[in-house]
Enzyme design. Structure first.
Site, mmCIF file in Angstrom:
data_model
loop_
_atom_site.group_PDB
_atom_site.id
_atom_site.type_symbol
_atom_site.label_atom_id
_atom_site.label_comp_id
_atom_site.label_asym_id
_atom_site.label_seq_id
_atom_site.Cartn_x
_atom_site.Cartn_y
_atom_site.Cartn_z
ATOM 1 N N ASP A 17 0.852 -1.185 0.000
ATOM 2 C CA ASP A 17 0.000 0.000 0.000
ATOM 3 C C ASP A 17 0.892 1.241 0.000
ATOM 4 O OD1 ASP A 17 -2.468 1.530 0.439
ATOM 5 O OD2 ASP A 17 -1.710 1.819 2.462
ATOM 6 N N ASP A 19 -0.273 5.244 0.827
ATOM 7 C CA ASP A 19 -0.539 6.238 1.872
ATOM 8 C C ASP A 19 -0.610 5.583 3.245
ATOM 9 O OD1 ASP A 19 -0.982 8.569 0.121
ATOM 10 O OD2 ASP A 19 -2.742 7.453 -0.555
ATOM 11 N N ASP A 188 -1.601 -0.649 6.041
ATOM 12 C CA ASP A 188 -1.645 0.089 7.308
ATOM 13 C C ASP A 188 -3.025 0.116 7.939
ATOM 14 O OD1 ASP A 188 -2.683 1.856 5.254
ATOM 15 O OD2 ASP A 188 -2.476 3.492 6.687
#
Length: 237
Positions: A17, A19, A188
């Site tokens: 991922d 961001d 995240d």
């Protein structure tokens, strides 16, 4: 489970991922959203509030911000309707501002380059999969010197659906030619974990990103790391 020990023999590829996992982009989001709100003569949103809205794509982020700034003055249902009516104009202004400042208010998290180098050194193919539009994601990776690590980059507009739907992960596995069970998802948030679980990909989450304002260690994942550098084999540290 509090930690994750990478056994490179279990994996052929990793999907990473962007961001909140590789780059702290909250400053970019705040600057772009608040410039957009200025154009619409609406009040600003605090970065702490924006952080809880990140992760489900730019469309969701913009709609959530519009509802947030209008909700104090009108009923929530009315705020939602007003947000939908304003959305096309807001989206146009957001894209304009984001493309202009992309990467200017963001920074790569410590240990990211080290972790990506280690994954590549262990023979894993790497793909970046983000809900961020591809036209935002590719320039950001290049600006931060991370683009060279990835064979493939897919944004939130690359497929019919976004994470937490499993489709983007399954399509990325197809593109890398790897089985989901041998493709590690690194993210995240619960979005990444839910997508990975549904796609039958193992998943490890970083502890420092954006998880919609919820504790990330409460998410169902195979492990957690405080830095991508923890993915470096112990003998190489």
């Amino acid at each position: 489970m509090n930690s994750f020990r990478l056994d490179h023999t279990r994996f052929d590829a990793a999907i990473v991922d962007l961001d909140g996992t590789m780059v702290d982009t909250l400053g970019d989001f705040a600057a772009s959203l608040n410039r957009m709100l200025d154009d619409l003569s609406l009040p600003h949103v605090a970065p702490s509030t924006i952080e809880t809205m990140v992760g489900k794509g730019s469309e969701h982020l913009i709609h959530s911000a519009l509802v947030h700034v209008m909700a104090p003055a009108v009923a929530k249902a009315e705020a939602g309707a007003k947000a939908r009516a304003l959305f096309d104009r807001a989206w146009e202004r957001y894209q304009h501002h984001y493309l202009a400042i992309n990467g200017r208010h963001s920074a790569v998290y410590p240990g990211v380059a080290e972790g990506l180098k280690a994954l590549r050194a262990q023979g894993l193919r790497l793909a970046c999969l983000t809900n961020k539009p591809t036209s935002f994601a590719k320039p950001l990776l290049a600006d931060k010197g991370l683009d060279g690590f990835f064979e493939l980059v897919f944004g939130g507009d690359a497929f019919e659906r976004k994470k937490p739907d499993p489709l983007p992960l399954l399509k990325t596995c197809e593109a890398t030619g790897t089985a989901p069970a041998r493709t590690l998802m690194i993210g995240d948030s619960s979005n990444d974990a839910r997508a990975a679980r549904a796609a039958a990909c193992p998943v490890v989450l970083v502890t420092y990103g954006y998880n919609h304002g919820e504790p990330v260690r409460g998410v169902d994942a195979d492990g957690f790391v405080d830095s991508l550098a923890e993915l470096v084999p112990a003998a190489a540290r």
